[in-house]
Design a protein around this motif. Structure first.
Motif, short mmCIF file in Angstrom:
data_model
loop_
_atom_site.label_atom_id
_atom_site.label_comp_id
_atom_site.label_asym_id
_atom_site.label_seq_id
_atom_site.Cartn_x
_atom_site.Cartn_y
_atom_site.Cartn_z
N TYR A 116 0.82 -0.86 -0.18
CA TYR A 116 -0.20 0.39 0.32
C TYR A 116 1.24 1.04 -0.06
O TYR A 116 1.81 2.06 1.06
CB TYR A 116 -0.84 0.11 1.00
N ASP A 152 -3.01 -3.29 -2.25
CA ASP A 152 -4.38 -2.97 -1.35
C ASP A 152 -5.14 -2.13 -1.85
O ASP A 152 -4.59 -0.46 -0.86
CB ASP A 152 -3.77 -3.34 -0.47
N GLY A 153 -5.68 -1.69 -2.79
CA GLY A 153 -5.82 -0.42 -3.67
C GLY A 153 -4.64 1.50 -3.49
O GLY A 153 -5.20 2.42 -2.92
N THR A 164 -2.26 4.43 -3.78
CA THR A 164 -2.68 5.28 -5.20
C THR A 164 -1.41 5.91 -5.69
O THR A 164 -1.38 7.18 -6.31
CB THR A 164 -3.66 6.82 -4.52
N HIS A 184 -4.81 -6.84 -7.51
CA HIS A 184 -5.44 -5.44 -7.43
C HIS A 184 -6.74 -5.38 -6.20
O HIS A 184 -7.49 -6.49 -6.85
CB HIS A 184 -5.12 -4.90 -8.23
N THR A 185 -7.19 -4.58 -5.38
CA THR A 185 -7.98 -4.84 -4.53
C THR A 185 -8.30 -3.43 -3.99
O THR A 185 -7.68 -2.46 -4.06
CB THR A 185 -7.49 -5.85 -3.25
N THR A 186 -9.76 -3.08 -3.70
CA THR A 186 -9.51 -2.18 -2.72
C THR A 186 -8.73 -1.88 -2.09
O THR A 186 -9.12 -3.10 -1.54
CB THR A 186 -11.52 -2.05 -3.20
N ASN A 187 -9.17 -0.93 -1.39
CA ASN A 187 -8.20 -0.97 0.18
C ASN A 187 -9.32 -1.20 1.32
O ASN A 187 -9.81 -0.86 2.18
CB ASN A 187 -7.80 0.78 0.30
N MET A 188 -8.72 -2.82 1.71
CA MET A 188 -9.12 -3.35 2.72
C MET A 188 -8.61 -3.21 4.05
O MET A 188 -9.35 -3.98 4.81
CB MET A 188 -10.39 -4.16 1.83
#
Length: 336
Positions: A14, A42-43, A45, A66-70
């Protein structure tokens, strides 16, 4: 690395673009062709995901998700579900491993063993002074540990502790007992995982070889005030106490001692660096007092002294300290 066993390295990522190359270079240079590195973006940016993809294109042993920030626990659980290796290892993206890492672990993995602990180097990145390094290990020699010795090293001994990145886990045990990270607990999630896994481990080996470098950025540790999320430690220890397993009886004293020590640490940090809400300090004081002196003989020297003082000092003292030094005693001294 010459080993018939396969290994899965799970690395959450991240916003770590400046660390990716160093971390992966230290791993890929010694990893055998049958093993794998699983990167979970983890998402991010900051372009970290693009860097991960570039490494995947460069080396077939690397897999990227790739995943959204969890959060880190969710990312590690994805890695566990995807892992195909006989053994699972965790690495933090801002850390790196030493050249003998896989060779030493492979030799141990070929023995009858369920759980491996190993030594690590803590590298403090200081803002003004020279970087500091601290070697954390029980002893220079490798040794077998019984369950109680392992409990002590995880919960009490500060040289090993409940990190996942200085341990190796069998995928077979993780799968058989469905061991995963608790995604709704955001403090001590490593410790819970290590403890749950220990409940199903019979053969435990500790290696005195320095295999891992934990990079600790001192800047954030010095300036961060106590906040409510840090008090989630109560939830994590309560969760472990309520597991009700075969080793519950012998583990209970060590869990209680670790819980008290964590509260003492947070209280000392709050007094040094400040706290955003006086009620948080009141809660820490209450937590320490609630432990009474049941396992006092197991406390380290500092915690013994602080526990005695907490029982003796009235609550009003902390209110005065808060009014006089809202930013913490440590930061006031630094400014002078």
């Amino acid at each position: 690395m010459n080993c018939k066993l396969t290994i899965s390295i799970i690395i959450p990522v991240y916003n770590a673009g400046t660390c990716i190359d160093r971390c992966l270079s230290s791993i890929i240079s010694q990893l055998n062709k049958e093993s794998e590195v699983i990167l979970i973006d983890d998402g991010s940016t900051d372009g970290s995901g693009v860097k991960c993809d570039a490494w995947e294109q460069r080396d077939t042993r690397i897999k990227v998700v790739h995943t959204t920030n969890m959060g880190v626990s969710h990312a590690r659980n994805i890695g566990i579900n995807l892992a195909t290796g006989d053994w699972v290892l965790f690495v933090d993206i801002d850390d790196y491993i030493f050249p003998q890492y896989f060779e030493v672990l492979a030799n141990i993995m070929n023995q009858r063993v369920d759980y491996i602990f190993f030594s690590y180097l803590r590298k403090k990145i200081c803002k003004k002074d020279l970087d500091k390094t601290i070697l954390n290990r029980l002893s220079a020699k490798s040794q077998k540990l019984n369950v109680e010795e392992a409990l002590k090293s995880i919960f009490i001994d500060r040289r090993i502790q409940g990190y996942v990145w200085n341990k190796a886990f069998k995928k077979e045990i993780i799968q058989k007992f469905n061991i995963h990270f608790c995604e709704d607990i955001h403090y001590n999630e490593d410790l819970i995982f290590c403890y749950e896994y220990l409940q199903h481990s019979k053969q435990i080996i500790y290696s005195g070889d320095q295999l891992y470098c934990y990079v600790n950025h001192e800047k954030s540790a010095v300036t961060q005030k106590l906040n409510a999320s840090q008090l989630e430690c109560s939830r994590s220890f309560g969760y472990m106490l309520n597991m009700g397993t075969d080793i519950s009886k012998i583990s209970r004293p060590y869990i209680h001692v670790a819980y008290l020590s964590m509260n003492c640490y947070l209280l000392k940090s709050a007094l040094k660096r400040g706290y955003s809400d006086i009620s948080l300090v009141h809660r820490l004081r209450k937590n320490i007092i609630s432990e009474k002196f049941t396992y006092f003989r197991l406390y380290n020297f500092e915690d013994k002294i602080l526990t005695i003082l907490i029982h003796a000092i009235p609550l009003a003292f902390f209110n005065v300290i808060y009014r006089l030094f809202p930013d913490g005693i440590f930061l006031v001294i630094r400014k002078r």
